[in-house]
Scaffold this motif. Structure first.
Motif, short mmCIF file in Angstrom:
data_model
loop_
_atom_site.label_atom_id
_atom_site.label_comp_id
_atom_site.label_asym_id
_atom_site.label_seq_id
_atom_site.Cartn_x
_atom_site.Cartn_y
_atom_site.Cartn_z
N ASN A 1 0.88 -1.17 0.00
CA ASN A 1 0.00 0.00 0.00
C ASN A 1 0.92 1.22 0.00
OD1 ASN A 1 -1.69 2.13 0.46
ND2 ASN A 1 -2.52 1.35 2.38
N ARG A 2 1.23 1.70 -1.19
CA ARG A 2 2.22 2.77 -1.32
C ARG A 2 1.76 4.07 -0.66
NH1 ARG A 2 6.25 2.85 -5.07
NH2 ARG A 2 5.48 4.76 -6.01
N ASP A 3 0.46 4.27 -0.48
CA ASP A 3 -0.02 5.48 0.19
C ASP A 3 0.46 5.55 1.63
OD1 ASP A 3 -1.41 6.34 -2.07
OD2 ASP A 3 -3.28 5.39 -1.44
N GLY A 4 0.69 4.40 2.24
CA GLY A 4 1.11 4.37 3.63
C GLY A 4 2.61 4.22 3.83
N CYS A 5 3.35 3.98 2.75
CA CYS A 5 4.80 3.77 2.82
C CYS A 5 5.49 5.03 3.34
CB CYS A 5 5.34 3.40 1.44
SG CYS A 5 7.13 3.14 1.39
N ASP B 1 10.18 7.65 -7.02
CA ASP B 1 9.47 8.59 -6.16
C ASP B 1 9.83 8.43 -4.68
OD1 ASP B 1 8.12 6.24 -5.48
OD2 ASP B 1 6.17 6.94 -6.16
N LEU C 1 9.34 5.77 -2.77
CA LEU C 1 8.51 4.79 -2.07
C LEU C 1 8.90 3.38 -2.50
CD1 LEU C 1 5.04 6.51 -2.44
CD2 LEU C 1 6.61 6.64 -0.51
N LYS D 1 8.49 -0.42 -3.76
CA LYS D 1 7.63 -1.09 -4.73
C LYS D 1 8.08 -2.53 -4.87
CE LYS D 1 9.99 -0.27 -9.11
NZ LYS D 1 9.82 0.19 -10.47
N VAL E 1 2.44 -1.97 5.72
CA VAL E 1 1.79 -1.76 4.43
C VAL E 1 2.11 -2.84 3.41
CG1 VAL E 1 1.59 0.74 4.73
CG2 VAL E 1 3.62 -0.20 3.60
#
Length: 62
Positions: free
Chosen positions: A6-10, A29, A31, A33, A57
């Motif tokens: 869940n990259r939004d929470g990384c 970016d 984050l 992956k 995440v």
């Protein structure tokens, strides 16, 4: 086996890439992956990376 982040929470700590670079990498970016899906050989390290994630995440689906 599949890995999901869940990259939004990384929070870009890099723990997953240190523990299991076969599966995880840091994207441009900053984050984390999924670089490559876990194999039987990398499954233990992928699970360890998921459990070590400070914001939880990462999900490893067997």
């Amino acid at each position: 086996m599949k890995a999901k982040i869940n990259r939004d929470g990384c929070i870009s700590c890099g723990m997953c890439t240190e523990i299991c670079p076969e599966v995880f990498e840091m994207a441009d970016d900053g984050l984390a992956k999924v670089r490559k899906e876990p194999t039987a050989a990398s499954a233990d390290k992928a699970h360890e990376a998921a459990e070590s994630c400070p914001v939880q995440v990462i999900e490893i689906i067997d």
